[in-house]
Scaffold this active site. Structure first.
Site, PDB file in Angstrom:
ATOM      1  N   HIS A 171      -1.031 -29.393 -49.496  1.00 26.18           N
ATOM      2  CA  HIS A 171      -1.392 -28.101 -48.921  1.00 26.18           C
ATOM      3  C   HIS A 171      -1.039 -26.950 -49.871  1.00 26.18           C
ATOM      4  CE1 HIS A 171      -1.411 -25.528 -44.954  1.00 26.18           C
ATOM      5  NE2 HIS A 171      -2.442 -25.274 -45.742  1.00 26.18           N
ATOM      6  N   TYR A 206       1.118 -24.337 -39.692  1.00 28.21           N
ATOM      7  CA  TYR A 206       0.469 -23.617 -38.602  1.00 28.21           C
ATOM      8  C   TYR A 206       1.421 -23.465 -37.410  1.00 28.21           C
ATOM      9  CZ  TYR A 206      -3.726 -24.955 -41.254  1.00 28.21           C
ATOM     10  OH  TYR A 206      -4.663 -25.160 -42.243  1.00 28.21           O
TER      11      TYR A 206
END
Length: 327
Positions: free
Chosen positions: A138, A54
């Site tokens: 992830h 992010y």
């Protein structure tokens, strides 16, 4: 607060997804980011999720800075591993990957044991913490062999060493997450976008398996990246322009909800939270105002008649055994 599986790590029913703090699509300044975290704290949110992906680490840095004013024992932080950041030394931006930040680093897929530890160590530095509570693999979609053979055992060792409290995987699909439930000893899985008013595919395999095994599910993407928050022709679904048929469906769901005095956002959040396997629902606000709106919507009671009409009109599967309060 709800414990994640058998881990003892607890999360609040509404969680703060910090992708927007990494300038998801559009910039957010430091004060706006910090104000969003402060508003979340004011509204009782104590679970905060981030990732190196992010904003190339910006989300982790901002979240860690904002949380520094609070007692570390009172909140839960999760981050993710599998995308290792390496200095790039180039110019340009990261918008191709969805973040309005300079392209100072590049992402390297790495689910090796060494990569897991290096990525976590770097994340801790950015967060300014000596530990995180939850670590997820992830998006290992295209790296299944390495994730199961090397990545997961590395997380298991970190948990046994007490470095992290709970471990799991976070993805936008249900098939591999269900495999994690069956083949590993994860505490939690994060499923984004696959259990919403528009997509209930997680109810077929993932959620029933989680209940059978006593593993918790965190639901991300309750608005399918925007369509269920504000269904307009420009709305996004799974981070792309929403197809016309899904926009039409969202508008029909909104019309039913509003007939029963319920905002669409409230119905979307209530639906995600209702399943007994779900420990927390992550929203992704980018401002204090959005935090307060999400908290207000989450606290809104949705009438049983609304669910009944959604089922009766074919907008929710009639046999879906997940919405509490229905016969």
């Amino acid at each position: 607060m709800t414990a994640l599986g058998r881990s003892g790590v607890e999360v609040t029913p509404l969680g703060f997804g910090a992708a927007a703090l990494g300038n998801l699509y559009t910039p957010v300044d430091d004060e706006q980011a910090h104000a969003a975290v402060r508003a979340a704290w004011e509204r009782g949110i104590r679970y905060f999720d981030t990732a190196p992906h992010y904003g190339l680490g910006l989300s982790e840095r901002r979240l860690g800075a904002a949380l520094r004013e609070y007692d570390r024992s009172r909140y839960t932080v999760s981050t993710k591993v599998g995308r290792r950041l390496e200095p790039a030394g180039g110019t340009g931006d990261d918008l191709a990957d969805g973040f309005a930040v300079p392209a100072t680093h590049r992402r390297v897929w790495d689910f090796t044991a060494d990569g897991i530890r290096r990525t976590l160590d770097a994340a801790l530095d950015r967060l300014g913490l000596d530990r995180v509570d939850v670590v997820y693999l992830h998006d290992p979609d295209d790296h299944a062999e390495q994730a199961f053979r090397e990545g997961y055992p590395a997380l298991e060792r970190l948990r046994s060493e007490g470095v992290v409290g709970a471990i799991g995987a976070g993805m936008n699909q249900t098939g591999m997450l269900t495999r994690f439930l069956r083949d590993t000893d994860v505490d939690v899985v994060l499923c984004a976008g696959r259990y919403t008013l528009l997509d209930q595919s997680a109810a077929t395999d993932l959620l029933p398996e989680a209940l059978r095994r006593g593993v918790s599910v965190v639901v991300g993407g309750p608005f399918n990246s925007g369509l269920l928050a504000d269904p307009t022709p420009r709305a996004t679904y799974d981070y792309r322009r929403a197809p016309r048929e899904l926009l039409d469906r969202a508008l029909r769901v909104r019309a039913v909800a509003e007939r029963h005095g319920t905002p669409l956002r409230a119905a979307a959040l209530a639906f995600c939270a209702a399943h007994p396997a779900v420990a927390s629902v992550l929203v992704g606000p980018r401002s204090a105002a959005e935090v307060h709106d999400c908290a207000d919507q989450f606290a809104t009671a949705v009438p049983d008649a609304c669910w009944q009409e959604l089922r009766g009109s074919g907008l929710l599967p009639p046999a879906l055994p997940v919405v509490r309060g229905l016969p």
